[in-house]
Design an enzyme around this catalytic site. Structure first.
Site, short mmCIF file in Angstrom:
data_model
loop_
_atom_site.label_atom_id
_atom_site.label_comp_id
_atom_site.label_asym_id
_atom_site.label_seq_id
_atom_site.Cartn_x
_atom_site.Cartn_y
_atom_site.Cartn_z
N HIS A 125 0.80 -1.23 0.00
CA HIS A 125 0.00 0.00 0.00
C HIS A 125 0.83 1.28 0.00
O HIS A 125 0.55 2.22 0.75
CB HIS A 125 -0.94 0.00 1.20
CG HIS A 125 -1.98 -1.08 1.17
ND1 HIS A 125 -2.51 -1.58 0.00
CD2 HIS A 125 -2.60 -1.77 2.17
CE1 HIS A 125 -3.40 -2.52 0.28
NE2 HIS A 125 -3.48 -2.67 1.59
N HIS A 199 -9.56 1.92 0.54
CA HIS A 199 -9.47 0.80 1.46
C HIS A 199 -10.60 0.81 2.49
O HIS A 199 -10.41 0.35 3.63
CB HIS A 199 -8.10 0.80 2.15
CG HIS A 199 -7.60 -0.55 2.54
ND1 HIS A 199 -8.25 -1.34 3.48
CD2 HIS A 199 -6.56 -1.28 2.12
CE1 HIS A 199 -7.60 -2.47 3.62
NE2 HIS A 199 -6.57 -2.47 2.80
N TYR A 201 -13.49 -0.15 4.87
CA TYR A 201 -14.00 -1.38 5.46
C TYR A 201 -15.49 -1.17 5.66
O TYR A 201 -15.88 -0.24 6.39
CB TYR A 201 -13.40 -1.63 6.84
CG TYR A 201 -11.96 -2.05 6.91
CD1 TYR A 201 -10.94 -1.23 6.45
CD2 TYR A 201 -11.61 -3.27 7.49
CE1 TYR A 201 -9.62 -1.61 6.56
CE2 TYR A 201 -10.28 -3.66 7.60
CZ TYR A 201 -9.30 -2.82 7.13
OH TYR A 201 -7.98 -3.20 7.25
N GLN A 307 -9.47 -6.76 -4.73
CA GLN A 307 -8.97 -7.48 -3.56
C GLN A 307 -10.13 -7.57 -2.58
O GLN A 307 -10.68 -6.55 -2.15
CB GLN A 307 -7.79 -6.73 -2.92
CG GLN A 307 -7.15 -7.42 -1.74
CD GLN A 307 -6.07 -8.44 -2.12
OE1 GLN A 307 -5.66 -8.52 -3.28
NE2 GLN A 307 -5.61 -9.21 -1.16
N GLU A 335 -11.47 -3.82 -2.68
CA GLU A 335 -10.50 -2.84 -3.16
C GLU A 335 -10.30 -3.05 -4.66
O GLU A 335 -9.60 -3.96 -5.07
CB GLU A 335 -9.17 -3.02 -2.43
CG GLU A 335 -9.28 -3.00 -0.92
CD GLU A 335 -8.08 -3.67 -0.24
OE1 GLU A 335 -6.93 -3.40 -0.62
OE2 GLU A 335 -8.31 -4.50 0.66
C1 GLA Z 1 -5.07 -5.34 2.27
C2 GLA Z 1 -4.21 -6.53 2.26
C3 GLA Z 1 -4.34 -7.26 3.56
C4 GLA Z 1 -4.05 -6.35 4.71
C5 GLA Z 1 -4.94 -5.15 4.66
C6 GLA Z 1 -4.59 -4.18 5.75
O1 GLA Z 1 -6.38 -5.65 2.09
O2 GLA Z 1 -4.46 -7.39 1.19
O3 GLA Z 1 -3.47 -8.35 3.56
O4 GLA Z 1 -2.72 -5.94 4.64
O5 GLA Z 1 -4.82 -4.53 3.42
O6 GLA Z 1 -4.51 -4.76 7.00
#
Ligand code: GLA
Length: 371
Positions: A125, A199, A201, A307, A335
């Site tokens: 990232h 990113h 959640y 992702q 993602e």
């Molecule tokens: C992404 C990665 C995960 C993790 C998260 C943050 O989604 O693929 O493995 O690192 O970010 O915790």
């Protein structure tokens, strides 16, 4: 007369509370004194999104359920201090290259580059100070049917080891039809890899509602890019059929999660999206439904991959909004992006941006409900 004034006051209050528009207020200061702003975007149905200029983080997203009741569906922290103390990329813009680059190394135009490593031996990232930890400048634009916030950042040549001065702009739009649209764009003066994503959640029952095991997910992907134990792709592209990764039919996240052989257990993989869905303005690449609230989130994107991550690294210790401690699987991320380690995988679609070209990535998170 007094009653009339009282009624008027109530009406005025309702209009200012639920009126569409954008407001701005101070959110805190960085150690060097740079002021961080918080923007609140509200649409006509009361859906609200809060964004801070630190990391372009979406700190709150209030979305109606099947009865019109709003809940904040994004995980996050309570203050700038908490975000700065460290968090797992809650609601942030990630880049210059989201996801992993093996050993933080790549070769471009015959030159080897070494990036910051911040995930074991790998780069994740964007590195130690990725785009999630920098200060963006913002410009807001109130519209008739949508509210927009444009964020700008200039990443200097050599930042985290990347080549080229990169000018990045990320546009967040909240529409009156309850969509959060994102358009990322960038230009560079030297060839550089780039892969930007959001990113966020999500927990469609509300950010503090426990695990997301009951959420029903569809991902329009027949294949994925398997990885090694550090989640670096092996380079193969394999079918999801017959594995717990198959979400081609709507399936609850919790149904097969324990079958996954990983440490920690959970979904954390890149899907190769079906080509006919990529860049479609009508066909989502993924749909998530939360049965109790009836909230539905559809994802549309121009990117070839997504992702899917189920908060496997959350462990109940991370300080969350309002003192909540988010449990493992307390939220999921979709993602949208190019595949991990693309810069070292010659068979994956390229993530190299050349001078004179513009990087553009569009993603929409569109919200609706079912009874
Ligand atoms: C992404 C990665 C995960 C993790 C998260 C943050 O989604 O693929 O493995 O690192 O970010 O915790």
């Amino acid at each position: 007369m007094r009653n009339l004034f009282a009624a008027f006051a109530v009406l005025f209050l309702a209009a200012t509370t639920f009126g569409a528009g954008i407001t701005k207020k101070p959110y805190g200061k960085m150690p060097d004194g740079t002021a961080i702003e918080e923007y609140t975007l509200t649409n006509k149905s009361g859906m609200t999104m809060k964004v801070i200029t630190y990391g372009g983080i979406v700190t709150e997203l209030h979305v109606p359920d099947k009865d019109g009741k709003l809940a904040d569906v994004c995980l996050g922290c309570s203050s700038l201090e908490e975000y700065r103390e460290g968090h797992p990329y809650f609601g942030a813009i990630t880049g210059r290259v989201a996801n992993r680059i093996a050993k933080g190394k790549f070769t471009l135009d015959g030159k080897e580059y070494t990036l910051a490593t911040n995930n074991g031996a790998n780069h994740l990232h964007g590195g130690k100070v990725g785009f999630d930890k920098v200060v963006w400048t913002a410009k807001s634009d109130e519209g008739e049917t949508q509210q927009a916030l444009r964020l700008y950042y200039k990443s200097n040549d050599g930042e985290e080891g990347y080549p080229g001065n990169l000018k990045v702009s990320v546009l967040y739009v909240l529409t009156d039809s309850n969509s959060w649209m994102i358009e990322y764009s960038a230009v560079t003066d030297k060839a550089t890899p780039i892969n930007l994503t959001q990113h966020a959640y999500f927990n469609l029952a509300g950010h503090a509602s426990g695990t997301i095991h009951d959420h029903v997910v569809t991902i329009h992907a027949d294949k994925y890019t398997p990885g090694d134990e550090t989640l670096i792709p092996t380079g193969k592209i394999e079918p999801v059929k017959g594995t717990p990764f198959d979400f081609t039919e709507p399936t609850a996240i919790g149904k097969r999660i324990k079958e996954i052989k990983a440490d920690p257990v959970g979904y954390d993989l890149n899907y190769v999206l079906r080509e006919e869905k990529v860049a479609s303005t009508t066909k989502p690449v993924a749909t998530v439904t939360e049965p109790k609230s009836g909230r539905v989130m559809k994802v549309l994107t121009s990117e070839p991959g997504v992702q899917f991550y189920t908060g496997n690294f959350l462990d109940g210790k991370q300080k969350g909004k309002g003192g909540v401690k988010y449990p493992q699987y307390g939220g999921f991320c979709l993602e949208t992006q190019h595949y991990p380690d693309s810069i070292n995988q010659k068979t994956f679609p390229s993530i190299v941006l050349e001078p004179g070209k513009t990087y553009v990535h569009r993603t929409v998170y569109s919200f609706s409900t079912v009874k």
